[in-house]
Design an enzyme around this catalytic site. Structure first.
Site, short mmCIF file in Angstrom:
data_model
loop_
_atom_site.label_atom_id
_atom_site.label_comp_id
_atom_site.label_asym_id
_atom_site.label_seq_id
_atom_site.Cartn_x
_atom_site.Cartn_y
_atom_site.Cartn_z
N ARG A 51 24.39 49.41 33.07
CA ARG A 51 23.38 48.70 32.27
C ARG A 51 22.29 48.03 33.11
O ARG A 51 21.18 47.85 32.68
CB ARG A 51 24.09 47.62 31.46
CG ARG A 51 23.94 47.85 29.99
CD ARG A 51 24.59 46.80 29.19
NE ARG A 51 25.59 46.04 29.91
CZ ARG A 51 26.59 45.42 29.32
NH1 ARG A 51 26.72 45.49 28.01
NH2 ARG A 51 27.47 44.71 30.00
N LYS A 153 43.10 53.47 35.32
CA LYS A 153 44.09 52.63 34.68
C LYS A 153 43.45 51.29 34.33
O LYS A 153 42.45 50.96 34.97
CB LYS A 153 45.32 52.42 35.57
CG LYS A 153 45.05 51.57 36.81
CD LYS A 153 46.31 51.21 37.50
CE LYS A 153 46.96 49.99 36.92
NZ LYS A 153 46.58 48.71 37.53
N HIS A 183 46.23 55.59 41.56
CA HIS A 183 45.90 55.76 42.98
C HIS A 183 47.15 55.81 43.87
O HIS A 183 47.10 56.31 44.98
CB HIS A 183 44.87 54.72 43.45
CG HIS A 183 45.43 53.36 43.70
ND1 HIS A 183 45.71 52.47 42.71
CD2 HIS A 183 45.75 52.74 44.86
CE1 HIS A 183 46.18 51.35 43.24
NE2 HIS A 183 46.22 51.49 44.55
N LYS A 187 48.31 58.19 47.65
CA LYS A 187 48.67 57.63 48.96
C LYS A 187 49.44 58.70 49.74
O LYS A 187 50.30 59.39 49.19
CB LYS A 187 49.54 56.37 48.80
CG LYS A 187 48.73 55.18 48.27
CD LYS A 187 49.55 53.92 48.29
CE LYS A 187 48.85 52.80 47.55
NZ LYS A 187 47.88 52.04 48.32
N GLU A 221 52.94 42.27 47.04
CA GLU A 221 51.57 41.98 47.46
C GLU A 221 51.49 40.55 47.96
O GLU A 221 52.04 39.64 47.33
CB GLU A 221 50.62 42.13 46.27
CG GLU A 221 50.56 43.54 45.73
CD GLU A 221 49.42 43.66 44.75
OE1 GLU A 221 48.30 43.92 45.18
OE2 GLU A 221 49.66 43.43 43.55
N HIS A 245 52.31 52.59 38.63
CA HIS A 245 52.64 52.87 40.03
C HIS A 245 54.15 52.97 40.29
O HIS A 245 54.63 53.90 40.92
CB HIS A 245 52.07 51.79 40.96
CG HIS A 245 50.61 51.51 40.75
ND1 HIS A 245 49.71 52.50 40.43
CD2 HIS A 245 49.89 50.37 40.82
CE1 HIS A 245 48.50 51.98 40.30
NE2 HIS A 245 48.59 50.68 40.54
N LYS A 331 53.00 39.33 42.97
CA LYS A 331 51.88 38.80 43.75
C LYS A 331 52.37 37.54 44.45
O LYS A 331 53.40 36.96 44.08
CB LYS A 331 50.71 38.45 42.82
CG LYS A 331 50.17 39.68 42.08
CD LYS A 331 48.66 39.74 42.13
CE LYS A 331 48.13 40.90 41.34
NZ LYS A 331 47.77 42.05 42.16
C1 BG6 Z 1 46.16 47.99 41.14
C2 BG6 Z 1 46.49 46.70 40.44
O1 BG6 Z 1 46.40 49.08 40.30
O2 BG6 Z 1 46.94 48.11 42.32
C3 BG6 Z 1 46.29 45.53 41.37
O3 BG6 Z 1 45.67 46.54 39.30
C4 BG6 Z 1 47.03 45.73 42.66
O4 BG6 Z 1 46.69 44.31 40.75
C5 BG6 Z 1 46.72 47.09 43.26
O5 BG6 Z 1 46.62 44.70 43.56
C6 BG6 Z 1 47.60 47.36 44.45
O6 BG6 Z 1 47.16 48.54 45.10
P1 BG6 Z 1 47.35 48.73 46.66
O7 BG6 Z 1 46.85 50.11 46.91
O8 BG6 Z 1 46.54 47.66 47.34
O9 BG6 Z 1 48.80 48.57 46.92
#
Ligand code: BG6
Length: 492
Positions: A51, A153, A183, A187, A221, A245, A331
């Site tokens: 936009r 996602k 994603h 990896k 994380e 994931h 987290k």
């Molecule tokens: C994402 C989540 O799909 O994956 C995030 O929405 C998360 O909350 C992230 O931090 C983690 O991905 P990676 O590749 O950093 O482990």
């Protein structure tokens, strides 16, 4: 079906929501890196639409900064050539007429028939409307080149919304055109799971209930929720990490060997194994929230959202019956660490005369996804110069040692190339997504309807989550194993 699809000799990647973070942090650095490696086809152009009133020059400058900050070192010559392929067009995803206008602009840029890869890098509420609008402008029709759509996602918020979204997307695109991205599947180490299992004869014979005691999948994380409170407080860790994931990783570890690497062969096996998971019991789920979470930006002051969860599940098939799979993610953990640990059963200690309460440490295979990518095997060995003392030792495979000259690519590099090539094996299929939601949904509704069955614990930031998560394993005589830490995999 594919014979009807025309393959044009030029391709346009159209990114919707192109001014957002994903484009500059992930998509463009990945495409640039592919170009640098000579993997992006010469006749590819990239068009961003959003936009904001940006010019193509401003768009390129913005993306250049993204590559410098989030990608590898920038090569001026390659960048100049790559930047010449980038164009920005203004358009509002909520205004259907803007798609027809965008199509005209795209055709003018293309000059002749071209394939198109549409990438929805937008907020999730735009996924359905964008598909409708693309179809209304006939931008889904494959008569002048193929048309594919990549959807990020979260794919739905629960089972009902995921089903509705699948139906809506299917009204405009056929399944072979749809690439639902996760994603984690891009990896390098996740891709290696199939090689480890099926390109070696060593592991597969013992990869079952007779030899494996339990499997642990951890995606920890170190970061907290940061500025993403608005999204995260609605999602929580189970929607954000488990539905996609963690269950994808589990399916790679647990599935039967596919007959080939063809997308549907792989995805059939994944859907089968996910479909064999027994409904998860609420008492087998632990949830936690780190202290201070409620103070984060755009998080409700009385939020009940879990930032940590651990659960136990069972795959009810011949191979896995009775083997617990433990999954955890959170987290504000002590470190970033994603690993899969396969713990084997301990051997009987009959002939070594171990003392009372002594036992062998079970063998463990640890697949380290990040940050220290590698595979490690722990086994027992005799301590030299003792009569019968045993100690654990390790065999290590580290990517950086085995492949010193190869930098591990970012997941998006591979996934974008696959979507351009038409290989959907690393993307989720509609049934896989729905099966995963069907597993997760009862947990989420259970937390809402009977909160006391699985209370929300708090945990201190920088710790491994609530103590209840250790108790979950202790009930079956298991303990969490820690692999792939900052010091390399320690398998303690
Ligand atoms: C994402 C989540 O799909 O994956 C995030 O929405 C998360 O909350 C992230 O931090 C983690 O991905 P990676 O590749 O950093 O482990």
């Amino acid at each position: 079906m594919s014979s009807e699809i025309v393959q044009a000799d030029a391709t346009t990647i159209v990114i919707f929501g192109a001014t957002g973070d994903l484009t500059c942090r992930k998509l463009i650095p990945a495409l640039y890196s592919n170009r640098l490696k000579g993997r992006l086809w010469d006749r590819t152009r990239i068009v961003g639409m959003a936009r904001r009133d940006w010019s193509s020059e401003y768009f390129r400058e913005h993306l250049r900064k993204g590559v410098e900050e989030f990608g590898g070192p920038l090569d001026e010559k390659v960048w100049a050539e790559f930047a010449s392929r980038l164009t920005y067009i203004r358009g509002d995803l909520e205004v259907p007429g803007d798609f027809a206008r965008a199509d005209e602009q795209l055709r003018a840029l293309e000059g002749k028939p071209a394939n198109r890869l549409y990438y929805l890098a937008t907020a999730p509420e735009h996924y359905g409307p964008a598909c409708d609008a693309l179809a209304a402008a006939d931008m889904n029709v494959e008569t002048e080149g193929w048309r594919r759509i990549v959807i990020e996602k979260p794919f739905g918020h629960d089972l009902a919304s995921a089903e509705a979204l699948n139906q809506r997307v299917h009204a405009s695109f056929r399944e072979h055109q749809i690439y639902r991205i996760d994603h984690y599947l891009g990896k390098e180490t996740a891709q290696n799971i199939m090689f480890l299992r099926f390109a070696n004869t060593l592991f597969e014979p013992v990869w079952n209930r007779r030899y494996i005691s339990n499997v642990q999948i951890t995606v920890a994380e170190e970061v907290d929720v940061g500025g993403r409170g608005g999204y995260y407080d609605q999602a929580g860790v189970v929607r954000d990490m488990f539905q996609n994931h963690l269950l994808q990783l589990l399916s790679l570890v647990a599935m039967e060997p596919p007959a080939s690497l063809e997308a549907n062969a792989v995805r059939n096996e994944k859907a089968k194994v996910l479909g064999n998971i027994r409904p998860i019991r609420l008492e087998d789920v632990v949830r936690g929230q780190y202290e201070g979470y409620r103070g984060a930006e755009r998080v409700a002051a009385d939020s009940q959202t879990a930032t940590y969860a651990a659960l136990k599940l069972f795959v009810d098939n011949w191979r896995w019956k009775g083997v617990p799979f433990y999954l955890r993610s959170g987290k504000s953990m002590p470190e970033r660490m994603s690993s899969i640990i396969v713990e084997f059963q301990a051997p009987p200690d009959v002939m070594f005369g171990l003392g009372q309460n002594q036992s062998f440490t079970p063998n463990m295979l640890s697949i380290c996804i990040q940050p220290e990518e590698g595979i490690h095997l722990r086994f027992e060995t005799k301590v030299p110069d003792t009569i019968a003392e045993s100690r654990s030792a390790r065999m290590d495979f580290n990517y950086h040692e085995a492949f010193p000259n190869v930098a591990l690519p970012d997941a998006y590099e591979r996934l974008l190339l696959d979507a351009l090539k038409g290989d959907a094996s690393l993307f989720a299929r509609s049934d896989g997504i729905e099966i995963a939601w069907a597993l997760i949904d009862p947990v989420l509704t259970g937390w809402e309807q009977t909160p006391d069955a699985s209370p929300l614990h708090t945990y201190k930031p920088g710790t491994w989550g609530p103590a209840a998560s250790d108790e979950l394993l202790a009930r079956a005589g298991h303990v969490w194993r820690y692999g792939c830490g900052e010091e390399g995999c320690c398998l303690t």
